[in-house]
Structures are given as C-alpha cells and as structure tokens.
Motif scaffolding. Structure first.
Motif, PDB file in Angstrom:
ATOM      1  N   PHE A 123       0.874  -1.177   0.000  1.00 58.24           N
ATOM      2  CA  PHE A 123       0.000   0.000   0.000  1.00 58.24           C
ATOM      3  C   PHE A 123       0.905   1.219   0.000  1.00 58.24           C
ATOM      4  O   PHE A 123       1.659   1.448   0.947  1.00 58.24           O
ATOM      5  N   ARG A 124       0.855   2.000  -1.080  1.00 59.21           N
ATOM      6  CA  ARG A 124       1.667   3.219  -1.159  1.00 59.21           C
ATOM      7  C   ARG A 124       0.809   4.401  -0.733  1.00 59.21           C
ATOM      8  O   ARG A 124      -0.199   4.714  -1.363  1.00 59.21           O
ATOM      9  N   PHE A 125       1.242   5.033   0.362  1.00 60.05           N
ATOM     10  CA  PHE A 125       0.522   6.184   0.883  1.00 60.05           C
ATOM     11  C   PHE A 125       0.775   7.403  -0.018  1.00 60.05           C
ATOM     12  O   PHE A 125       1.842   7.524  -0.614  1.00 60.05           O
ATOM     13  N   PRO A 126      -0.196   8.296  -0.083  1.00 58.54           N
ATOM     14  CA  PRO A 126      -0.006   9.501  -0.900  1.00 58.54           C
ATOM     15  C   PRO A 126       0.987  10.454  -0.235  1.00 58.54           C
ATOM     16  O   PRO A 126       1.300  10.317   0.943  1.00 58.54           O
ATOM     17  N   PRO A 127       1.462  11.435  -1.005  1.00 60.17           N
ATOM     18  CA  PRO A 127       2.370  12.427  -0.410  1.00 60.17           C
ATOM     19  C   PRO A 127       1.708  13.188   0.731  1.00 60.17           C
ATOM     20  O   PRO A 127       0.493  13.357   0.750  1.00 60.17           O
ATOM     21  N   ASP A 128       2.516  13.646   1.646  1.00 64.41           N
ATOM     22  CA  ASP A 128       2.038  14.484   2.742  1.00 64.41           C
ATOM     23  C   ASP A 128       1.565  15.814   2.150  1.00 64.41           C
ATOM     24  O   ASP A 128       2.314  16.461   1.412  1.00 64.41           O
ATOM     25  N   SER A 136       5.823  10.161  -2.274  1.00 63.70           N
ATOM     26  CA  SER A 136       5.131   9.221  -1.402  1.00 63.70           C
ATOM     27  C   SER A 136       5.746   9.211  -0.009  1.00 63.70           C
ATOM     28  O   SER A 136       6.965   9.234   0.155  1.00 63.70           O
ATOM     29  N   VAL A 137       4.896   9.180   1.001  1.00 63.55           N
ATOM     30  CA  VAL A 137       5.356   9.158   2.383  1.00 63.55           C
ATOM     31  C   VAL A 137       5.973   7.810   2.721  1.00 63.55           C
ATOM     32  O   VAL A 137       7.056   7.730   3.255  1.00 63.55           O
ATOM     33  N   ALA A 138       5.265   6.735   2.377  1.00 67.68           N
ATOM     34  CA  ALA A 138       5.747   5.397   2.717  1.00 67.68           C
ATOM     35  C   ALA A 138       4.998   4.356   1.900  1.00 67.68           C
ATOM     36  O   ALA A 138       3.917   4.610   1.379  1.00 67.68           O
ATOM     37  N   THR A 139       5.601   3.198   1.817  1.00 63.80           N
ATOM     38  CA  THR A 139       4.940   2.042   1.226  1.00 63.80           C
ATOM     39  C   THR A 139       4.901   0.961   2.288  1.00 63.80           C
ATOM     40  O   THR A 139       5.942   0.590   2.840  1.00 63.80           O
TER      41      THR A 139
END
Length: 168
Positions: A123-128, A136-139
């Motif tokens: 799950f790749r989180f969207p940018p802050d 991307s913030v984190a995967t």
C-alpha cells in the motif's frame, strides 16, 4: 463324442452369446476411457474496483488470475491485482498477490465458486499534503487473508465471463 454332447455344447454356446449380449448393455462395457482430462485450467484478466477505508478512496485497476482444478469441485486460484486512486493528486496505489483453495459447483454453463486466499500486498501512501514535492510518504507491505465468491459463465469452450467479489 456323442450327438447329444454336441447339441448340449451348441445350446450352451448360444446361451452364453445371448447372456453376453444382454449383460454388456446392462454393465455398460467395463472398459477404461482412452483419454481423460486430469486438470481444468483457466487464465484470465480482470477489471478491478475497490473501495478503500483510507481517506474514502475509490481505486480502480486491473488484475490477472489463474485457476487449476484437479478434482471436479476442488482447485486452487492465484491472482494479482494492481489498483490506483481515481484522484490522481493523491497517488495512492495498492498491489496484491494472492493464492489459495477454491470450491466449485458445476451447473451447466455456470460454475459458482467460493475461495479462501492468503496474500501479500503493498500500500503506497499519498504524499504528505504539507510537503507534496517529497513524493510518497511510505509504502507499507502486509500479509492478509481474503475470502471471496463468484461465478464463471462459459460463453464457449475457450471463453468465460467472470463475476468475482473479494473481502480483504
């Protein structure tokens, strides 16, 4: 050898031929088939839609699947899904790979099934929103269990339509 012996043997032979003719139709011939299909395989593609709990995102994408049924009602399914957020500014992405057993009912052209899969996903989180240029913030990698049900409809010998629902 007497004449009565030949007459008895002749009657016995006619009786055996008669019994054989009747018995073969009743016993439905005791021969093994010349060829049998031992595996039922299926490969296909999917168009996927997902409703995520994260920021109420609506995801869409594609998938690939393969099934191998080695018994009339029992087999295994392997699937891969790639989904992206419908809102391109969020850059949310989900990828999953799943495998597990499935139980199939054969009802003419319809083959309803249930399945229990275990898989691995990312799950790749969207940018802050405060720092969108950083990307991307984190995967997050995760392991999950998934249950599902669906049905395959045979249009012809080589083409199936599939409706499938999974809960992860």
């Amino acid at each position: 050898l007497t004449k009565s012996y030949f007459r008895t043997m002749w009657r016995l032979m006619i009786a055996l031929v008669g019994v054989s003719a009747v018995a073969s139709t009743l016993l439905r011939a005791q021969a093994k088939p010349a060829a049998i299909r031992s595996l039922n395989t299926q490969f296909g593609g999917t168009i996927d839609f997902e409703s995520s709990d994260y920021r109420s995102a609506k995801l869409f994408g594609f998938g690939l699947y393969s099934t191998i049924d080695w018994r009339p009602h029992l087999g295994v399914e392997v699937s891969l899904h790639q989904l992206i957020d419908s809102d391109s500014t969020r850059k949310l992405r989900v990828q999953t790979f799943e495998a597990g057993p499935r139980y199939v009912l054969r009802l003419g052209s319809w083959n309803p099934y249930v399945k229990l899969l275990v898989g691995r996903g990312s799950f790749r989180f969207p940018p802050d929103p405060r720092y969108p240029a950083n990307g991307s913030v984190a995967t997050l990698g995760y392991t999950f269990w998934s249950g599902g049900a669906g049905a395959d409809y045979h249009l012809n010998r080589s083409i199936n339509l599939r409706v499938d629902y999974e809960w992860q």
